[in-house]
Write an enzyme that holds these catalytic residues in place. Structure first.
Site, PDB file in Angstrom:
ATOM      1  N   ASP A 515       0.854  -1.190   0.000  1.00  0.00           N
ATOM      2  CA  ASP A 515       0.000   0.000   0.000  1.00  0.00           C
ATOM      3  C   ASP A 515       0.891   1.242   0.000  1.00  0.00           C
ATOM      4  O   ASP A 515       2.118   1.149   0.184  1.00  0.00           O
ATOM      5  CB  ASP A 515      -0.890  -0.044   1.247  1.00  0.00           C
ATOM      6  CG  ASP A 515      -2.077   0.891   1.168  1.00  0.00           C
ATOM      7  OD1 ASP A 515      -2.270   1.538   0.116  1.00  0.00           O
ATOM      8  OD2 ASP A 515      -2.828   0.979   2.156  1.00  0.00           O
ATOM      9  N   GLU A 518       2.650   4.892  -4.104  1.00  0.00           N
ATOM     10  CA  GLU A 518       2.641   5.807  -5.259  1.00  0.00           C
ATOM     11  C   GLU A 518       3.998   6.496  -5.505  1.00  0.00           C
ATOM     12  O   GLU A 518       4.253   6.798  -6.683  1.00  0.00           O
ATOM     13  CB  GLU A 518       1.532   6.848  -5.073  1.00  0.00           C
ATOM     14  CG  GLU A 518       0.135   6.305  -5.189  1.00  0.00           C
ATOM     15  CD  GLU A 518      -0.283   5.442  -3.994  1.00  0.00           C
ATOM     16  OE1 GLU A 518      -1.099   4.526  -4.177  1.00  0.00           O
ATOM     17  OE2 GLU A 518       0.226   5.669  -2.885  1.00  0.00           O
ATOM     18  N   ASP A 591      -8.918   3.887  -1.938  1.00  0.00           N
ATOM     19  CA  ASP A 591      -9.748   4.297  -0.804  1.00  0.00           C
ATOM     20  C   ASP A 591     -11.075   4.891  -1.275  1.00  0.00           C
ATOM     21  O   ASP A 591     -11.245   6.115  -1.355  1.00  0.00           O
ATOM     22  CB  ASP A 591      -8.993   5.303   0.067  1.00  0.00           C
ATOM     23  CG  ASP A 591      -7.760   4.697   0.711  1.00  0.00           C
ATOM     24  OD1 ASP A 591      -7.668   3.462   0.747  1.00  0.00           O
ATOM     25  OD2 ASP A 591      -6.893   5.459   1.182  1.00  0.00           O
TER      26      ASP A 591
END
Length: 918
Positions: A515, A518, A591
């Site tokens: 997670d 990015e 999300d």
């Protein structure tokens, strides 16, 4: 992950506030503003035709920018499997420009181009077979590609080729960078200093120092005859991409956008720079291989047929031909583009897979039901949730742990208070044939007492800042350093950290969730890493940004493979992704919010992922943020059960969401929904094998299966699972009827629950109650199912099969079944698999081998065969290669035209036949 809000209006307002304050708008992106100053029809580039060189693998020639006199060179490759590659770079750059490595799995095989004609104005090239012809026009530079005599695509037909060459600062630029106060003489000078962001660029309080100066590149492509385009995920948009002529372009720049705004072209978590165009007779693709920030403009126009050199034969030839123009703009790197010529959608999928690799074949358990929360608080909580599934007779395969399972958010550790006996907890799950997934993010807590950090620091394995120091930023552990996954040495080291001897108290049932990759940097520009941060090889983060999550997932998957000595398939979920991420595991949409609108948008988002190579995708069931009303949760379970990756996930500040907490009736519906998913696992698993070996998307837009029916081209509220199932999730509150479009002239469709038959090419009003969702099986298909459902996939290994045969208008049907051990690479390394082909034709059903390489032995039986749409036979006989004909008991439902043949005992790996006698 961010704090949740209490209701829909607050969440939407919060999301918009976050976007407006944290993330760039188009006006904030300097290279886009610079490129947009180049208007169509004003190209400064001329092809120097005398420099043309032809070799066995390519055509090469120079381009000259007649304004600044900087030469470029363009290379054209015609590739095997009907693809064209176009590369443009500086002829003599000051230093190398970044070219994306590791995404293309093998150097494609090329075809030789030969010269057809050449004069001072143009050059015509063709392949040896004459199927592909390329016309290069000198001034302004343009390249037209004809396929089988038809104009397919033009490159730089609008004259928007843009290439900022590497250079030193001019005296003027040095003065302006230092903040000279002298009076500006011209508006252009003012613009250079304040607007164009050549050597530095400011956004909010962040200043991006551009050591290499302006480096952006761009190119336009015109696609003839096309007005429907798709792909370039990830955006919260419809399936069909829209024109950007009067609106913002589509942005590809991986960002952590919590509760992202819907129907937006702004960036979210991942990027796949692949655009697909479709028309009734052809599908094409453009793959833009660039990992820097990229913007895509799309415009719809028309072109006269005469202008394309068509011979006028009919009056209708005067009709304008639709044309889609696609303009790609990237901040750095080179132009490296692939044109995937199709001609069918499945050809394009295969062409792209040949370049970037196939979807990994997941272990079977990964296709089951996943239960996750941020966070399950301790070992007792995990065991209670696990027990709850057994108490309520709901199957699931994997429970997940978020960041709070670690010691102070230090990855590869366990909180000694909350999880004092993690190995015992895993063995408890193993005893029930279940697995554990734990989170592992790329940010590493800056703590000299943390061995993982100290070792990585001593080896210089972290990204550096522009001054050469360790790049640090804030994330969940506080001040963090970021592993440089672009470095193969770092990836190798990180992979080894997943070994059972390295990852303390881990076992072989532990799998991983990447997670925040990015990467997220809470105190960074747009909540991510500064573009002037430096990676291995001296490359700036701006060059590699969209690759960062791709590299972490790669290293994680490799680590899990090594853990088993190369025997076991890994499972790794990633939030950030790029082209090629399909090789390493699964992706989810990030999300989302517990609102009906987020359930609805998940369908086109997943479809665009699937047609761009990432079949293993899903959206968090119920919405990550906020607490869903029971009806929304039920409907989301029903949607998720018919999507590839099926996970319930929720935020720490939401109400608990285990499926038995919403009343007896809702628990019953959710149970039945999940059990239906498990019954269909043989079908899902076979589809993943076909995605892995044939690049066939697991879920598909309707136009993929019905490519000549224009009324399917923009449908994105229903979709196909493989070629066999048509699904229309219910995505609005209080719905009691759904308008179900059944495509296909001459097709037959069978309602999966009632088995009632309907004709295709109609929109059908379908009544729905809370416990039903419209699912139809297509006539002409055969679906394998399990006859019974147990608590996990492992527990269902020996359960027998039922074959659901839906006859088409010609009374025939086909299907496949893939079987292996469900977890290892033995299907590949030792041919330990079975691929069975089923067919029904001329009143005869047959089961035969579809791949002679397969050597797997199974004890599983085919117990039941249902034939939908059959006439009542007088008798049914069974035929086995080594046995006599034998009559088989059957029942027949006249109202449903349903033939039910039960109590069979045919081994699923053997050849056999059923004959219907009339």
């Amino acid at each position: 992950m961010e704090p949740s809000t209490e209701n829909t209006e607050e969440a939407s307002a919060f999301a918009e506030a976050v976007e407006s304050s944290k993330f760039k708008t188009i006006g904030d992106i300097a290279f886009y503003r610079r490129q947009k100053k180049l208007l169509p029809g004003n190209s400064p580039y001329r092809a120097l035709l005398d420099t043309l060189e032809l070799s066995d693998c390519r055509a090469k020639l120079q381009l000259l920018n007649e304004e600044n006199k900087v030469p470029l060179f363009v290379e054209v490759f015609v590739l095997k499997d009907h693809m064209i590659r176009i590369k443009v770079n500086e002829l003599k750059p000051m230093k190398p420009r970044y070219e994306v490595p590791d995404v293309i799995i093998n150097e494609p095989v090329t075809q030789r181009l030969t010269l057809v004609s050449k004069d001072g104005l143009s050059v015509t090239l063709t392949t040896v077979d004459g199927g592909t012809q390329i016309l290069i026009i000198a001034k302004p530079f343009r390249m037209d590609v004809r396929d089988q005599g038809e104009m397919s695509v033009s490159v730089n037909s609008l004259g928007l080729l843009y290439f900022e060459h590497l250079r030193k600062k001019s005296q003027f630029e040095v003065r302006n960078t230092r903040g000279s106060k002298r009076k500006r003489d011209t508006e252009t000078e003012k613009e250079s200093e304040e607007d164009l962001g050549l050597w530095k660029e400011q956004f909010n309080e962040f200043i991006d120092i551009k050591t290499n100066g302006p480096t952006s590149i761009g190119l336009d492509f015109s696609l003839y005859g096309f007005e429907h385009v798709y792909g370039i995920p990830e955006h919260t948009e419809n399936l069909r991409l829209k024109t950007t002529s009067q609106e913002e372009p589509y942005r590809l720049y991986n960002l952590d956008v919590f509760a992202c705004k819907l129907y937006s072209r702004m960036s979210v978590y991942g990027s796949v720079p692949l655009l697909l165009a479709h028309k009734p007779k052809q599908t094409m693709g453009i793959f833009w291989l660039n990992a820097s920030e990229t913007l895509v403009d799309i415009s719809m126009n028309t072109e006269s047929k005469a202008a394309l050199g068509k011979t006028k034969k009919l009056k209708t030839d005067d009709d304008p031909l639709p044309r889609t123009d696609v303009r790609w703009m990237s901040e750095s790197g080179i132009i490296d583009a692939y044109v995937l010529m199709g001609p069918s959608a499945f050809d394009v999928f295969n062409q792209y897979s040949k370049l970037t690799g196939p979807q990994a074949l997941p272990p079977l358990f990964a296709l089951g039901h996943h239960q996750c929360r941020y966070s399950y608080k301790d070992e007792n909580d995990v065991k209670q949730v696990d027990a709850g599934f057994d108490i309520h007779d709901i199957p699931y395969d994997i429970i997940w742990l978020d960041i709070d399972h670690t010691e102070g958010k230090r990855y590869f550790t366990w909180d000694k208070t909350k999880f004092p006996f993690p190995r015992e907890m895993q063995e408890h799950l193993r005893a029930k044939d279940r697995k554990l997934v734990v989170i592992s993010d790329p940010h590493i807590k800056v703590d000299k007492k943390y061995p993982f950090y100290s070792e990585a620091k001593s080896k210089n394995y972290f990204v550096r800042d522009k001054d050469g120091e360790e790049y640090q930023g804030s994330c969940w552990p506080g001040m963090s350093a970021y592993l440089d996954f672009t470095n193969p040495v770092v990836r190798n080291w990180y992979a080894n950290k997943h070994g059972l001897d390295q990852y303390e108290d881990s076992t072989d049932i532990l799998f991983v969730w990447n997670d925040m990759n990015e990467p997220t940097v809470f105190d960074g520009p747009e909540l991510t890493m500064h573009k002037h941060a430096v990676h291995a090889g001296g490359w700036e983060h701006r060059d590699v940004h969209n690759l960062y999550g791709f590299y972490q997932q790669w290293a994680t998957a490799e680590g899990l493979i090594r853990r088993s000595g190369g025997i076991e398939r890994p499972f790794v979920l990633t939030r950030s992704f790029f082209a090629g991420s399909q090789r390493y595991g699964a992706v989810w949409t990030g999300d989302n919010v517990a609102e009906w609108s987020y359930l609805k948008i998940s369908i086109p988002m997943l479809l665009n992922l699937s047609i761009t190579g990432i079949s293993f995708c899903g959206a968090d069931v119920g919405g990550f943020v906020q607490s869903p009303e029971p009806e929304l949760l039920v409907r989301w379970y029903q949607a998720g059960a018919y999507q590839p990756f099926f996970r319930n996930h929720s935020h720490t500040e939401t109400k608990r969401r285990e499926p038995w907490l919403f009343g007896e009736e809702n628990t019953r519906i959710i149970r039945e929904t999940i059990r239906e998913r498990y019954a269909l696992l043989p079908f899902w698993y076979t589809l993943f094998y076909m995605a892995h070996t044939k690049a066939e998307p697991v879920i598909r837009p309707l136009w993929v299966e019905f490519p000549e029916e224009a009324n399917t081209f923009a449908v994105d509220d229903e979709y196909m699972i493989g070629e066999a199932l048509l699904v229309h999730p219910v995505t609005e509150a209080g719905v009691r009827e759904v308008n179900m479009f059944l495509p296909g002239t001459g097709e037959l469709w069978y309602h999966l629950r009632t088995l009632q038959r309907f004709d295709g090419e109609q929109t059908l009003p379908v009544p729905v109650s809370l416990d039903s969702v419209p699912v139809y099986q297509r006539g002409g298909t055969i679906i394998p199912r399990k006859t019974r459902v147990r608590r996990s996939t492992k527990d269902m290994e020996t359960i027998s099969y039922a074959l659901y045969i839906a006859l088409n208008s010609e009374n025939s049907a086909t299907g496949k079944l893939f079987i292996d051990d469900g977890h290892s690479f033995n299907y590949r390394s030792k041919n330990q698999f079975l691929l069975r082909r089923f067919s029904f034709k001329d009143n005869t059903f047959s089961a035969v081998c579809a791949d002679e390489r397969g050597q797997y032995c199974t004890d599983c039986l085919v117990e039941r065969v249902l034939v939908m749409g059959a006439a009542r036979p007088s008798c049914v006989t069974a035929h086995c290669p080594d046995g006599p004909k034998s009559p088989i008991h059957f029942t027949y439902d006249v109202k449903k035209s349903l033939l039910n043949i039960e109590s069979l005992r045919f081994n699923a790996g053997c050849d056999w036949m059923l004959k219907l006698h009339y």
